[in-house]
Design a protein around this motif. Structure first.
Motif, PDB file in Angstrom:
ATOM      1  N   ARG A 125       0.825  -1.061  -0.118  1.00  0.00           N
ATOM      2  CA  ARG A 125       0.184   0.098  -0.228  1.00  0.00           C
ATOM      3  C   ARG A 125       0.866   1.211   0.020  1.00  0.00           C
ATOM      4  O   ARG A 125       1.918   1.166   0.566  1.00  0.00           O
ATOM      5  CB  ARG A 125      -0.917   0.069   1.414  1.00  0.00           C
ATOM      6  N   PRO A 126       0.520   2.080  -0.592  1.00  0.00           N
ATOM      7  CA  PRO A 126       1.032   3.692  -0.307  1.00  0.00           C
ATOM      8  C   PRO A 126       1.514   3.935   1.136  1.00  0.00           C
ATOM      9  O   PRO A 126       0.370   3.737   1.856  1.00  0.00           O
ATOM     10  CB  PRO A 126       0.129   4.394  -1.356  1.00  0.00           C
ATOM     11  N   SER A 127       2.458   4.884   1.124  1.00  0.00           N
ATOM     12  CA  SER A 127       2.580   5.136   2.584  1.00  0.00           C
ATOM     13  C   SER A 127       1.616   6.328   3.125  1.00  0.00           C
ATOM     14  O   SER A 127       1.427   6.540   4.172  1.00  0.00           O
ATOM     15  CB  SER A 127       4.246   5.643   2.681  1.00  0.00           C
ATOM     16  N   SER A 128       1.147   6.985   2.056  1.00  0.00           N
ATOM     17  CA  SER A 128       0.103   8.049   2.415  1.00  0.00           C
ATOM     18  C   SER A 128      -1.005   8.297   1.432  1.00  0.00           C
ATOM     19  O   SER A 128      -0.827   7.970   0.236  1.00  0.00           O
ATOM     20  CB  SER A 128       0.799   9.454   2.718  1.00  0.00           C
ATOM     21  N   ILE A 129      -2.111   8.482   1.826  1.00  0.00           N
ATOM     22  CA  ILE A 129      -3.299   8.596   0.737  1.00  0.00           C
ATOM     23  C   ILE A 129      -3.901  10.087   1.059  1.00  0.00           C
ATOM     24  O   ILE A 129      -4.193  10.192   2.214  1.00  0.00           O
ATOM     25  CB  ILE A 129      -4.498   7.569   1.220  1.00  0.00           C
ATOM     26  N   THR A 130      -4.085  10.638   0.148  1.00  0.00           N
ATOM     27  CA  THR A 130      -4.759  12.202   0.306  1.00  0.00           C
ATOM     28  C   THR A 130      -5.786  12.122  -0.773  1.00  0.00           C
ATOM     29  O   THR A 130      -5.904  11.902  -1.827  1.00  0.00           O
ATOM     30  CB  THR A 130      -3.804  13.176  -0.319  1.00  0.00           C
ATOM     31  N   VAL A 131      -7.101  12.556   0.093  1.00  0.00           N
ATOM     32  CA  VAL A 131      -8.026  12.882  -0.419  1.00  0.00           C
ATOM     33  C   VAL A 131      -8.797  14.121  -0.424  1.00  0.00           C
ATOM     34  O   VAL A 131      -9.396  14.388   0.791  1.00  0.00           O
ATOM     35  CB  VAL A 131      -9.543  11.661  -0.169  1.00  0.00           C
ATOM     36  N   GLY A 132      -8.685  15.001  -1.074  1.00  0.00           N
ATOM     37  CA  GLY A 132      -9.015  16.514  -0.747  1.00  0.00           C
ATOM     38  C   GLY A 132      -8.341  16.912   0.573  1.00  0.00           C
ATOM     39  O   GLY A 132      -7.136  16.699   0.383  1.00  0.00           O
ATOM     40  N   GLY A 133      -8.944  17.220   1.431  1.00  0.00           N
ATOM     41  CA  GLY A 133      -8.093  17.611   2.722  1.00  0.00           C
ATOM     42  C   GLY A 133      -7.984  16.641   3.499  1.00  0.00           C
ATOM     43  O   GLY A 133      -7.134  16.862   4.884  1.00  0.00           O
ATOM     44  N   LEU A 134      -8.258  15.677   3.427  1.00  0.00           N
ATOM     45  CA  LEU A 134      -7.886  14.588   4.105  1.00  0.00           C
ATOM     46  C   LEU A 134      -6.538  13.596   3.847  1.00  0.00           C
ATOM     47  O   LEU A 134      -6.370  13.208   2.623  1.00  0.00           O
ATOM     48  CB  LEU A 134      -9.044  13.081   4.013  1.00  0.00           C
ATOM     49  N   VAL A 135      -5.762  13.263   4.862  1.00  0.00           N
ATOM     50  CA  VAL A 135      -4.754  12.921   4.701  1.00  0.00           C
ATOM     51  C   VAL A 135      -4.427  11.587   5.523  1.00  0.00           C
ATOM     52  O   VAL A 135      -4.397  11.930   6.898  1.00  0.00           O
ATOM     53  CB  VAL A 135      -3.333  13.727   4.746  1.00  0.00           C
ATOM     54  N   VAL A 136      -4.348  10.404   5.064  1.00  0.00           N
ATOM     55  CA  VAL A 136      -4.192   9.150   5.806  1.00  0.00           C
ATOM     56  C   VAL A 136      -2.762   8.816   5.692  1.00  0.00           C
ATOM     57  O   VAL A 136      -2.262   8.352   4.756  1.00  0.00           O
ATOM     58  CB  VAL A 136      -5.077   8.126   5.378  1.00  0.00           C
ATOM     59  N   ASP A 137      -2.185   8.719   6.944  1.00  0.00           N
ATOM     60  CA  ASP A 137      -0.678   8.387   6.947  1.00  0.00           C
ATOM     61  C   ASP A 137      -0.732   6.777   7.164  1.00  0.00           C
ATOM     62  O   ASP A 137      -0.862   6.464   8.281  1.00  0.00           O
ATOM     63  CB  ASP A 137       0.256   9.087   8.108  1.00  0.00           C
ATOM     64  N   VAL A 138      -0.557   5.832   6.323  1.00  0.00           N
ATOM     65  CA  VAL A 138      -0.769   4.374   6.617  1.00  0.00           C
ATOM     66  C   VAL A 138       0.421   4.118   7.387  1.00  0.00           C
ATOM     67  O   VAL A 138       0.101   3.085   8.097  1.00  0.00           O
ATOM     68  CB  VAL A 138      -0.681   3.764   5.078  1.00  0.00           C
ATOM     69  N   THR A 139       1.721   4.448   6.944  1.00  0.00           N
ATOM     70  CA  THR A 139       2.699   3.965   7.688  1.00  0.00           C
ATOM     71  C   THR A 139       2.722   4.473   9.287  1.00  0.00           C
ATOM     72  O   THR A 139       2.838   3.425  10.104  1.00  0.00           O
ATOM     73  CB  THR A 139       4.116   4.467   7.395  1.00  0.00           C
ATOM     74  N   GLY A 140       2.415   5.407   9.636  1.00  0.00           N
ATOM     75  CA  GLY A 140       2.299   6.062  10.907  1.00  0.00           C
ATOM     76  C   GLY A 140       0.970   5.807  11.531  1.00  0.00           C
ATOM     77  O   GLY A 140       0.959   5.951  12.600  1.00  0.00           O
ATOM     78  N   ARG A 141      -0.106   5.368  10.717  1.00  0.00           N
ATOM     79  CA  ARG A 141      -1.435   5.315  11.140  1.00  0.00           C
ATOM     80  C   ARG A 141      -1.951   6.428  11.934  1.00  0.00           C
ATOM     81  O   ARG A 141      -2.336   6.578  12.709  1.00  0.00           O
ATOM     82  CB  ARG A 141      -1.471   3.946  12.103  1.00  0.00           C
TER      83      ARG A 141
END
Length: 206
Positions: A125-141
């Motif tokens: 999976r990518p380390s980070s996912i950005t959707v609009g103003g939402l940023v999901v840091d997959v690695t750091g949860r």
């Protein structure tokens, strides 16, 4: 071959599981108490932990919480009943799968391999996912919305990350039960509804 740690207090069951998983090709260590198992998990960094909930010194759910504080090692819960409330708590606290006693070494080996396959897939999976103003840091949860950190439970994070990876797609409740709750046999739609409601509230939706 995987390095598996078994935390199980039953002196009859523990050696049988160790022997069975070794025969399946795994390197296996074991501990009879929660604290001894937690120490082994920290010291030896196993690929996966099989954790009994009914331990003599510390409740298995507490062991999981302490383990999650220092490691993201995959955890399979061993439970006496599939309707045990503590099992639900353990899954919400970040357990990856569960088995219900009695089970065979072959059944446990199948669960171990399935969980490790999912973990390997997750590493792509990518380390980070950005959707609009939402940023999901997959690695750091961690999750930020418009530069504000959002405090999520492990289950809420997994749910959001799964949805954020699929912007514009229709994701069914069945898909979520399989991919997020790891219940290929299905489950209660109400569980999905409740978690989605909590997630929407934390993201600022009314």
């Amino acid at each position: 071959m995987a390095e598996v740690l078994i935390i199980e207090d039953d002196d009859r069951i523990r050696p049988l599981l160790v022997k069975g998983l070794r025969e399946c090709g795994h390197a296996v260590t074991s501990a009879p108490t929660g604290m001894a198992g937690l120490q082994l998990a920290v010291d030896s960094s196993p690929d996966l932990v099989v954790l009994d909930l009914g331990l003599p010194d510390v409740d298995g759910t507490q062991v999981l919480s302490m383990l999650r504080g220092v490691s993201q090692v995959p955890v399979i819960i061993a439970s006496a009943r599939d309707d045990d409330p503590s099992l639900v708590g353990a899954l919400d606290a970040g357990a990856d799968d569960y088995v219900v006693k009695p089970f065979t070494s072959v059944q446990l080996d199948a669960r171990v391999r399935a969980v490790l396959r999912r973990v390997d897939a997750g590493r792509q999976r990518p380390s980070s996912i950005t959707v609009g103003g939402l940023v999901v840091d997959v690695t750091g949860r961690r999750v930020h919305l418009d530069d504000r950190e959002v405090d999520l439970t492990p289950r809420e994070f997994d749910l959001l990350a799964h949805l954020a990876e699929r912007p514009g797609e229709v994701v069914t409740k069945r898909d979520l039960l399989v991919e997020v709750w790891r219940q290929p046999w299905g489950g209660a739609d109400k569980t999905v509804d409740v978690h989605l409601s909590w997630l929407r509230r934390k993201l600022g939706e009314t």
